[in-house]
Motif scaffolding. Structure first.
Motif, PDB file in Angstrom:
ATOM      1  N   PRO A 190       3.203   6.632  -7.898  1.00 53.99           N
ATOM      2  CA  PRO A 190       2.004   6.844  -8.717  1.00 53.99           C
ATOM      3  C   PRO A 190       2.302   6.528 -10.186  1.00 53.99           C
ATOM      4  O   PRO A 190       3.384   6.792 -10.686  1.00 53.99           O
ATOM      5  N   GLY A 191       1.345   5.946 -10.819  1.00 45.96           N
ATOM      6  CA  GLY A 191       1.545   5.550 -12.210  1.00 45.96           C
ATOM      7  C   GLY A 191       1.711   4.055 -12.349  1.00 45.96           C
ATOM      8  O   GLY A 191       1.326   3.464 -13.366  1.00 45.96           O
ATOM      9  N   ALA A 199       0.827  -1.210   0.000  1.00 45.37           N
ATOM     10  CA  ALA A 199       0.000   0.000   0.000  1.00 45.37           C
ATOM     11  C   ALA A 199       0.860   1.257   0.000  1.00 45.37           C
ATOM     12  O   ALA A 199       0.532   2.258  -0.651  1.00 45.37           O
ATOM     13  N   THR A 200       1.981   1.211   0.722  1.00 45.62           N
ATOM     14  CA  THR A 200       2.888   2.362   0.762  1.00 45.62           C
ATOM     15  C   THR A 200       3.551   2.559  -0.588  1.00 45.62           C
ATOM     16  O   THR A 200       3.705   3.693  -1.064  1.00 45.62           O
ATOM     17  N   LEU A 201       3.949   1.468  -1.224  1.00 44.40           N
ATOM     18  CA  LEU A 201       4.574   1.568  -2.545  1.00 44.40           C
ATOM     19  C   LEU A 201       3.605   2.168  -3.556  1.00 44.40           C
ATOM     20  O   LEU A 201       3.999   2.977  -4.403  1.00 44.40           O
ATOM     21  N   LYS A 202       2.334   1.807  -3.477  1.00 49.30           N
ATOM     22  CA  LYS A 202       1.352   2.364  -4.402  1.00 49.30           C
ATOM     23  C   LYS A 202       1.229   3.869  -4.229  1.00 49.30           C
ATOM     24  O   LYS A 202       1.018   4.612  -5.203  1.00 49.30           O
ATOM     25  N   PRO A 258       2.515   9.905 -16.489  1.00 58.60           N
ATOM     26  CA  PRO A 258       2.512  10.946 -17.526  1.00 58.60           C
ATOM     27  C   PRO A 258       3.065  12.283 -17.046  1.00 58.60           C
ATOM     28  O   PRO A 258       3.696  13.007 -17.820  1.00 58.60           O
ATOM     29  N   ASP A 259       2.846  12.609 -15.761  1.00 50.58           N
ATOM     30  CA  ASP A 259       3.263  13.925 -15.275  1.00 50.58           C
ATOM     31  C   ASP A 259       4.637  13.928 -14.621  1.00 50.58           C
ATOM     32  O   ASP A 259       5.283  14.975 -14.517  1.00 50.58           O
ATOM     33  N   ALA A 260       5.112  12.753 -14.150  1.00 47.91           N
ATOM     34  CA  ALA A 260       6.409  12.725 -13.458  1.00 47.91           C
ATOM     35  C   ALA A 260       6.866  11.290 -13.239  1.00 47.91           C
ATOM     36  O   ALA A 260       6.070  10.346 -13.297  1.00 47.91           O
ATOM     37  N   SER A 261       8.153  11.140 -12.982  1.00 44.63           N
ATOM     38  CA  SER A 261       8.703   9.836 -12.599  1.00 44.63           C
ATOM     39  C   SER A 261       9.146   9.909 -11.144  1.00 44.63           C
ATOM     40  O   SER A 261       9.543  10.975 -10.659  1.00 44.63           O
ATOM     41  N   ARG A 262       9.042   8.791 -10.452  1.00 47.03           N
ATOM     42  CA  ARG A 262       9.442   8.717  -9.046  1.00 47.03           C
ATOM     43  C   ARG A 262      10.458   7.584  -8.862  1.00 47.03           C
ATOM     44  O   ARG A 262      10.315   6.514  -9.456  1.00 47.03           O
ATOM     45  N   ASN A 263      11.435   7.858  -8.019  1.00 49.28           N
ATOM     46  CA  ASN A 263      12.423   6.850  -7.647  1.00 49.28           C
ATOM     47  C   ASN A 263      12.465   6.754  -6.131  1.00 49.28           C
ATOM     48  O   ASN A 263      12.464   7.774  -5.437  1.00 49.28           O
ATOM     49  N   LEU A 264      12.518   5.528  -5.633  1.00 46.38           N
ATOM     50  CA  LEU A 264      12.595   5.285  -4.197  1.00 46.38           C
ATOM     51  C   LEU A 264      13.708   4.299  -3.914  1.00 46.38           C
ATOM     52  O   LEU A 264      13.863   3.306  -4.633  1.00 46.38           O
ATOM     53  N   SER A 265      14.482   4.567  -2.886  1.00 47.84           N
ATOM     54  CA  SER A 265      15.507   3.609  -2.464  1.00 47.84           C
ATOM     55  C   SER A 265      15.596   3.599  -0.949  1.00 47.84           C
ATOM     56  O   SER A 265      15.384   4.621  -0.296  1.00 47.84           O
ATOM     57  N   CYS A 289      17.212  -1.712  -1.478  1.00 52.00           N
ATOM     58  CA  CYS A 289      16.295  -2.004  -2.577  1.00 52.00           C
ATOM     59  C   CYS A 289      15.937  -0.703  -3.285  1.00 52.00           C
ATOM     60  O   CYS A 289      15.956   0.379  -2.671  1.00 52.00           O
ATOM     61  N   ARG A 290      15.622  -0.821  -4.588  1.00 54.29           N
ATOM     62  CA  ARG A 290      15.298   0.342  -5.407  1.00 54.29           C
ATOM     63  C   ARG A 290      13.994   0.090  -6.143  1.00 54.29           C
ATOM     64  O   ARG A 290      13.715  -1.021  -6.588  1.00 54.29           O
ATOM     65  N   TRP A 291      13.185   1.174  -6.294  1.00 54.10           N
ATOM     66  CA  TRP A 291      11.951   1.105  -7.065  1.00 54.10           C
ATOM     67  C   TRP A 291      11.874   2.328  -7.971  1.00 54.10           C
ATOM     68  O   TRP A 291      12.400   3.387  -7.651  1.00 54.10           O
ATOM     69  N   LYS A 292      11.186   2.170  -9.102  1.00 52.83           N
ATOM     70  CA  LYS A 292      10.998   3.305 -10.018  1.00 52.83           C
ATOM     71  C   LYS A 292       9.661   3.160 -10.714  1.00 52.83           C
ATOM     72  O   LYS A 292       9.260   2.049 -11.093  1.00 52.83           O
ATOM     73  N   SER A 293       8.981   4.296 -10.884  1.00 49.84           N
ATOM     74  CA  SER A 293       7.729   4.294 -11.639  1.00 49.84           C
ATOM     75  C   SER A 293       7.671   5.539 -12.506  1.00 49.84           C
ATOM     76  O   SER A 293       8.210   6.595 -12.147  1.00 49.84           O
TER      77      SER A 293
END
Length: 272
Positions: free
Chosen positions: A65-66, A58-61, A102-109, A95-99
């Motif tokens: 976004p996207g 749920a936190t990752l969602k 259309p309006d922006a990209s997000r990266n989390l580590s 760990c790394r995540w990326k999404s």
């Protein structure tokens, strides 16, 4: 009878050597009542969590976004994340995540580092304090004294001559002029709490950094980092947004709130 004295001498020599062997025994040198030096206690944590499973779905969602708009198979790939390459998973994991939306990209580590002291006189916690202190020093956080409103972490521009904000990256006005009794003009600074700073939580010590950068002609991207120490483990959260439009600026307040909320969840995971 002629050999009796020799035998007696040999017995005496053997007895003397046995007594002298205690000289090499450290315990033999200790005097009654003298203090003994014990090894420093180990840290609270002996293992680290599985990093790519440490963040709830749920936190990752919410943070990515996207991703929810992707086909299910691609969604799973995004939410699974990519584990950082480490050579000792008992000491360091990440760990790394990326999404992309259309309006922006997000990266989390996220990164977990378990600090171990190899000096028996220094505890794991004390060694972790030293490692954390170096990270805090490297962040070069501004002090409250001598920081002007134009030095907000979001890089907001000062109000224009007409008094209208010329664009605060945090998505809120950067302040309006007001006069003080001395007649000089000051600027209210609602972004004061968004500057890089020390945090009261999570963990035993924590700080937040906020950096807005631009690479060439691409859009500005903002990276918010939250670093905290709990006992002998140091956790780093980095959350980055890059808008699709080159004139858009990521919202500092939103990124900071979400990065801090995740840091608190990870602290709960460690202490759960």
């Amino acid at each position: 009878m002629a050999y009796v004295p020799g035998v007696a001498l040999l017995v005496a020599l053997v007895a003397g050597c046995s007594a002298g062997s205690d000289a090499d025994d450290p315990a033999a040198d200790s005097k009654p009542g003298s203090p003994t030096v014990s090894a420093a206690p180990p840290g609270k944590y002996r293992t680290l969590p599985e990093s790519c499973s440490a963040v709830p779905r749920a936190t990752l969602k919410d943070l990515l976004p996207g991703a929810a708009d992707l086909p299910e198979e691609q969604q799973e790939k995004v939410y699974e994340g990519t584990a950082a390459v480490t050579y000792d998973t008992d000491r360091k994991v990440g760990c790394r995540w990326k999404s992309d939306a259309p309006d922006a990209s997000r990266n989390l580590s996220i990164d977990f580092e378990r600090v171990v002291s190899y000096d028996p006189s220094v505890s794991d916690d004390d060694r972790a304090r030293e490692v954390y202190a170096k990270k805090e020093e490297a962040a070069d956080l501004p002090t409250s004294a001598g920081v002007t409103p134009s030095e907000t972490p979001s890089g907001s521009a000062s109000p224009s001559a007409g008094g209208t904000p010329s664009g605060s990256p945090s998505g809120i006005p950067s302040g309006t002029p007001s006069a003080d009794p001395s007649g000089s003009t000051t600027v209210a600074d609602p972004d004061q709490d968004l500057r890089p700073r020390l945090l009261d939580e999570p963990g035993d010590a924590a700080f937040l950094d906020d950096a807005l950068t631009r690479a060439g002609s691409t859009a500005q991207h903002r990276t918010v980092s939250v670093v905290f120490r709990t006992s002998n483990v140091i956790v780093t959260v980095q959350y980055t947004e890059q808008p699709a439009g080159v004139t858009e600026v990521p919202d500092s307040r939103e990124l900071q709130e979400k990065a801090q909320a995740l840091a608190r969840k990870l602290d709960e995971t460690l202490n759960g």
